[in-house]
Design a protein around this motif. Sequence first.
Motif, PDB file in Angstrom:
ATOM      1  N   LEU A  62       0.811  -1.225   0.000  1.00  8.66           N
ATOM      2  CA  LEU A  62       0.000   0.000   0.000  1.00  8.66           C
ATOM      3  C   LEU A  62       0.842   1.271   0.000  1.00  8.66           C
ATOM      4  O   LEU A  62       0.555   2.200  -0.739  1.00  8.66           O
ATOM      5  N   GLU A  63       1.850   1.348   0.828  1.00  3.68           N
ATOM      6  CA  GLU A  63       2.623   2.574   1.044  1.00  3.68           C
ATOM      7  C   GLU A  63       3.789   2.676   0.066  1.00  3.68           C
ATOM      8  O   GLU A  63       4.958   2.724   0.451  1.00  3.68           O
ATOM      9  N   TRP A  86      -0.564  -3.102  -6.861  1.00  2.00           N
ATOM     10  CA  TRP A  86      -0.667  -1.959  -5.944  1.00  2.00           C
ATOM     11  C   TRP A  86      -2.033  -1.282  -6.085  1.00  2.00           C
ATOM     12  O   TRP A  86      -2.703  -1.002  -5.084  1.00  2.00           O
ATOM     13  N   ASN A  89      -4.664  -3.369  -4.482  1.00  2.00           N
ATOM     14  CA  ASN A  89      -4.591  -3.229  -3.031  1.00  2.00           C
ATOM     15  C   ASN A  89      -5.223  -1.917  -2.577  1.00  2.00           C
ATOM     16  O   ASN A  89      -5.968  -1.881  -1.586  1.00  2.00           O
ATOM     17  N   LEU A  90      -4.921  -0.828  -3.291  1.00  2.00           N
ATOM     18  CA  LEU A  90      -5.497   0.470  -2.936  1.00  2.00           C
ATOM     19  C   LEU A  90      -7.016   0.436  -2.973  1.00  2.00           C
ATOM     20  O   LEU A  90      -7.686   0.886  -2.037  1.00  2.00           O
ATOM     21  N   ARG A  95      -8.664   3.175  -0.650  1.00  2.00           N
ATOM     22  CA  ARG A  95      -7.771   4.324  -0.810  1.00  2.00           C
ATOM     23  C   ARG A  95      -8.050   5.006  -2.145  1.00  2.00           C
ATOM     24  O   ARG A  95      -8.542   4.388  -3.083  1.00  2.00           O
ATOM     25  N   PRO A  97      -6.957   6.178  -5.537  1.00  2.00           N
ATOM     26  CA  PRO A  97      -5.852   5.940  -6.466  1.00  2.00           C
ATOM     27  C   PRO A  97      -5.246   7.207  -7.053  1.00  2.00           C
ATOM     28  O   PRO A  97      -4.039   7.265  -7.285  1.00  2.00           O
ATOM     29  N   GLU A 100      -2.984   8.728  -4.343  1.00  2.00           N
ATOM     30  CA  GLU A 100      -1.830   7.850  -4.132  1.00  2.00           C
ATOM     31  C   GLU A 100      -0.863   7.918  -5.317  1.00  2.00           C
ATOM     32  O   GLU A 100       0.356   7.874  -5.138  1.00  2.00           O
TER      33      GLU A 100
END
Length: 171
Positions: A62-63, A86, A89-90, A95, A97, A100
Amino acid sequence: MDRLTLVLGGARSGKSARALALCPAPHAFIATAEPLDAEMAARIAAHRAERGPDWEAVEAPLELAAAVTAAARPGRHLLVDCLTLWLSNLLHHGRDPEAETAALLAALAAAPGAAVLVSNELGMGLAPMNALGRAFRDAQGRLNQRIAAAADRVEFVAAGLPLTLKGPPLP
Protein backbone atom coordinates in the motif's frame (compact mmCIF):
# COMPACT_ATOMS: atom_id res chain seq x y z
CA MET A 1 19.99 4.60 -17.81
CA ASP A 2 16.84 6.70 -17.90
CA ARG A 3 15.72 8.19 -14.61
CA LEU A 4 12.18 6.76 -14.80
CA THR A 5 11.19 3.81 -16.96
CA LEU A 6 7.75 2.18 -17.26
CA VAL A 7 7.58 -1.39 -18.54
CA LEU A 8 4.08 -2.40 -19.67
CA GLY A 9 2.73 -5.71 -20.90
CA GLY A 10 0.12 -8.36 -20.48
CA ALA A 11 0.15 -11.26 -18.05
CA ARG A 12 3.20 -13.49 -18.57
CA SER A 13 4.50 -11.23 -21.33
CA GLY A 14 8.04 -11.06 -19.96
CA LYS A 15 7.70 -7.56 -18.50
CA SER A 16 9.23 -8.45 -15.12
CA ALA A 17 12.24 -10.14 -16.75
CA ARG A 18 12.70 -7.07 -18.95
CA ALA A 19 12.54 -4.78 -15.93
CA LEU A 20 15.18 -6.88 -14.14
CA ALA A 21 17.46 -6.54 -17.16
CA LEU A 22 17.10 -2.74 -17.00
CA CYS A 23 18.28 -2.50 -13.36
CA PRO A 24 22.01 -2.95 -12.89
CA ALA A 25 23.39 -3.22 -9.35
CA PRO A 26 23.18 -1.72 -6.87
CA HIS A 27 19.43 -2.19 -6.80
CA ALA A 28 16.38 -2.66 -4.60
CA PHE A 29 13.14 -4.47 -5.43
CA ILE A 30 9.90 -2.96 -4.16
CA ALA A 31 7.21 -5.63 -4.18
CA THR A 32 3.52 -4.81 -4.05
CA ALA A 33 2.18 -8.38 -3.98
CA GLU A 34 0.94 -10.05 -0.84
CA PRO A 35 0.97 -13.86 -0.43
CA LEU A 36 -2.75 -14.18 0.29
CA ASP A 37 -2.92 -17.80 -0.90
CA ALA A 38 -0.57 -20.68 -1.71
CA GLU A 39 -0.52 -19.96 -5.44
CA MET A 40 0.48 -16.32 -4.91
CA ALA A 41 3.10 -17.35 -2.34
CA ALA A 42 4.59 -19.69 -4.98
CA ARG A 43 4.63 -16.88 -7.57
CA ILE A 44 6.39 -14.56 -5.13
CA ALA A 45 8.96 -17.26 -4.32
CA ALA A 46 9.61 -17.84 -8.04
CA HIS A 47 10.11 -14.11 -8.65
CA ARG A 48 12.44 -13.92 -5.64
CA ALA A 49 14.53 -16.82 -6.99
CA GLU A 50 14.63 -15.22 -10.45
CA ARG A 51 16.04 -11.99 -8.96
CA GLY A 52 18.77 -13.67 -6.95
CA PRO A 53 20.24 -12.79 -3.56
CA ASP A 54 21.84 -9.43 -4.42
CA TRP A 55 18.53 -7.56 -4.45
CA GLU A 56 17.34 -5.74 -1.35
CA ALA A 57 13.63 -6.52 -1.06
CA VAL A 58 11.08 -4.03 0.28
CA GLU A 59 7.44 -5.03 0.78
CA ALA A 60 5.01 -2.20 -0.06
CA PRO A 61 1.49 -3.43 -0.83
CA LEU A 62 0.00 0.00 0.00
CA GLU A 63 2.62 2.57 1.04
CA LEU A 64 4.49 2.69 -2.26
CA ALA A 65 5.47 6.38 -2.17
CA ALA A 66 6.97 5.96 1.30
CA ALA A 67 8.84 2.82 0.20
CA VAL A 68 10.32 4.63 -2.81
CA THR A 69 11.46 7.48 -0.56
CA ALA A 70 13.00 5.10 1.98
CA ALA A 71 14.75 2.83 -0.56
CA ALA A 72 16.09 5.48 -2.94
CA ARG A 73 19.80 6.24 -2.82
CA PRO A 74 22.13 8.00 -5.26
CA GLY A 75 23.29 5.48 -7.85
CA ARG A 76 20.81 2.81 -6.76
CA HIS A 77 18.20 1.44 -9.15
CA LEU A 78 14.70 0.78 -7.84
CA LEU A 79 12.42 -1.78 -9.43
CA VAL A 80 8.71 -1.59 -8.52
CA ASP A 81 6.74 -4.70 -9.45
CA CYS A 82 3.91 -4.15 -9.98
CA LEU A 83 1.61 -1.15 -10.19
CA THR A 84 -1.39 -3.31 -11.08
CA LEU A 85 -1.27 -5.22 -7.80
CA TRP A 86 -0.67 -1.96 -5.94
CA LEU A 87 -3.78 -0.45 -7.55
CA SER A 88 -5.81 -3.52 -6.63
CA ASN A 89 -4.59 -3.23 -3.03
CA LEU A 90 -5.50 0.47 -2.94
CA LEU A 91 -9.02 -0.14 -4.19
CA HIS A 92 -9.50 -3.10 -1.84
CA HIS A 93 -8.58 -0.90 1.13
CA GLY A 94 -10.71 2.06 -0.01
CA ARG A 95 -7.77 4.32 -0.81
CA ASP A 96 -7.92 7.07 -3.45
CA PRO A 97 -5.85 5.94 -6.47
CA GLU A 98 -5.53 9.47 -7.86
CA ALA A 99 -4.09 10.87 -4.62
CA GLU A 100 -1.83 7.85 -4.13
CA THR A 101 -0.56 8.16 -7.72
CA ALA A 102 0.22 11.85 -7.15
CA ALA A 103 2.17 10.92 -4.00
CA LEU A 104 4.06 8.20 -5.90
CA LEU A 105 4.97 10.58 -8.73
CA ALA A 106 6.22 13.15 -6.21
CA ALA A 107 8.35 10.51 -4.46
CA LEU A 108 9.80 9.34 -7.77
CA ALA A 109 10.60 12.90 -8.84
CA ALA A 110 12.41 13.58 -5.55
CA ALA A 111 14.25 10.25 -5.38
CA PRO A 112 17.92 10.09 -6.32
CA GLY A 113 18.83 7.30 -8.71
CA ALA A 114 16.76 5.57 -11.35
CA ALA A 115 13.50 3.64 -11.09
CA VAL A 116 11.83 1.02 -13.28
CA LEU A 117 8.13 0.42 -12.73
CA VAL A 118 6.21 -2.60 -14.04
CA SER A 119 2.51 -2.47 -14.87
CA ASN A 120 -0.07 -4.46 -16.77
CA GLU A 121 -1.71 -3.10 -19.89
CA LEU A 122 -5.37 -4.04 -19.44
CA GLY A 123 -7.03 -2.00 -22.14
CA MET A 124 -6.43 -4.31 -25.10
CA GLY A 125 -8.97 -7.01 -24.31
CA LEU A 126 -12.71 -7.26 -24.12
CA ALA A 127 -14.62 -4.88 -21.89
CA PRO A 128 -15.18 -6.42 -18.45
CA MET A 129 -18.67 -7.79 -17.86
CA ASN A 130 -19.30 -5.95 -14.58
CA ALA A 131 -19.00 -2.44 -13.20
CA LEU A 132 -16.20 -3.30 -10.77
CA GLY A 133 -14.09 -4.82 -13.55
CA ARG A 134 -14.67 -1.80 -15.79
CA ALA A 135 -13.81 0.60 -12.95
CA PHE A 136 -10.56 -1.28 -12.28
CA ARG A 137 -9.62 -1.31 -15.97
CA ASP A 138 -10.31 2.42 -16.21
CA ALA A 139 -8.30 3.21 -13.06
CA GLN A 140 -5.40 1.10 -14.39
CA GLY A 141 -5.48 2.98 -17.68
CA ARG A 142 -5.36 6.34 -15.88
CA LEU A 143 -2.51 5.16 -13.63
CA ASN A 144 -0.47 3.91 -16.60
CA GLN A 145 -1.05 7.16 -18.50
CA ARG A 146 0.11 9.31 -15.57
CA ILE A 147 3.25 7.24 -14.99
CA ALA A 148 4.01 7.11 -18.74
CA ALA A 149 3.67 10.89 -19.02
CA ALA A 150 6.28 11.34 -16.27
CA ALA A 151 8.59 8.59 -17.56
CA ASP A 152 11.68 9.17 -19.66
CA ARG A 153 11.26 5.74 -21.22
CA VAL A 154 8.24 3.49 -21.77
CA GLU A 155 8.44 -0.04 -23.16
CA PHE A 156 5.70 -2.48 -24.05
CA VAL A 157 6.63 -6.17 -23.78
CA ALA A 158 4.87 -8.90 -25.77
CA ALA A 159 6.14 -12.50 -26.05
CA GLY A 160 9.29 -11.43 -24.22
CA LEU A 161 10.13 -8.79 -26.81
CA PRO A 162 10.34 -5.12 -25.79
CA LEU A 163 8.92 -2.42 -28.03
CA THR A 164 9.98 1.14 -27.24
CA LEU A 165 6.99 3.47 -26.96
CA LYS A 166 8.85 6.49 -25.56
CA GLY A 167 12.55 7.28 -25.54
CA PRO A 168 15.35 6.14 -27.85
CA PRO A 169 15.66 2.41 -28.64
CA LEU A 170 18.22 0.59 -26.53
CA PRO A 171 21.05 -1.33 -28.21
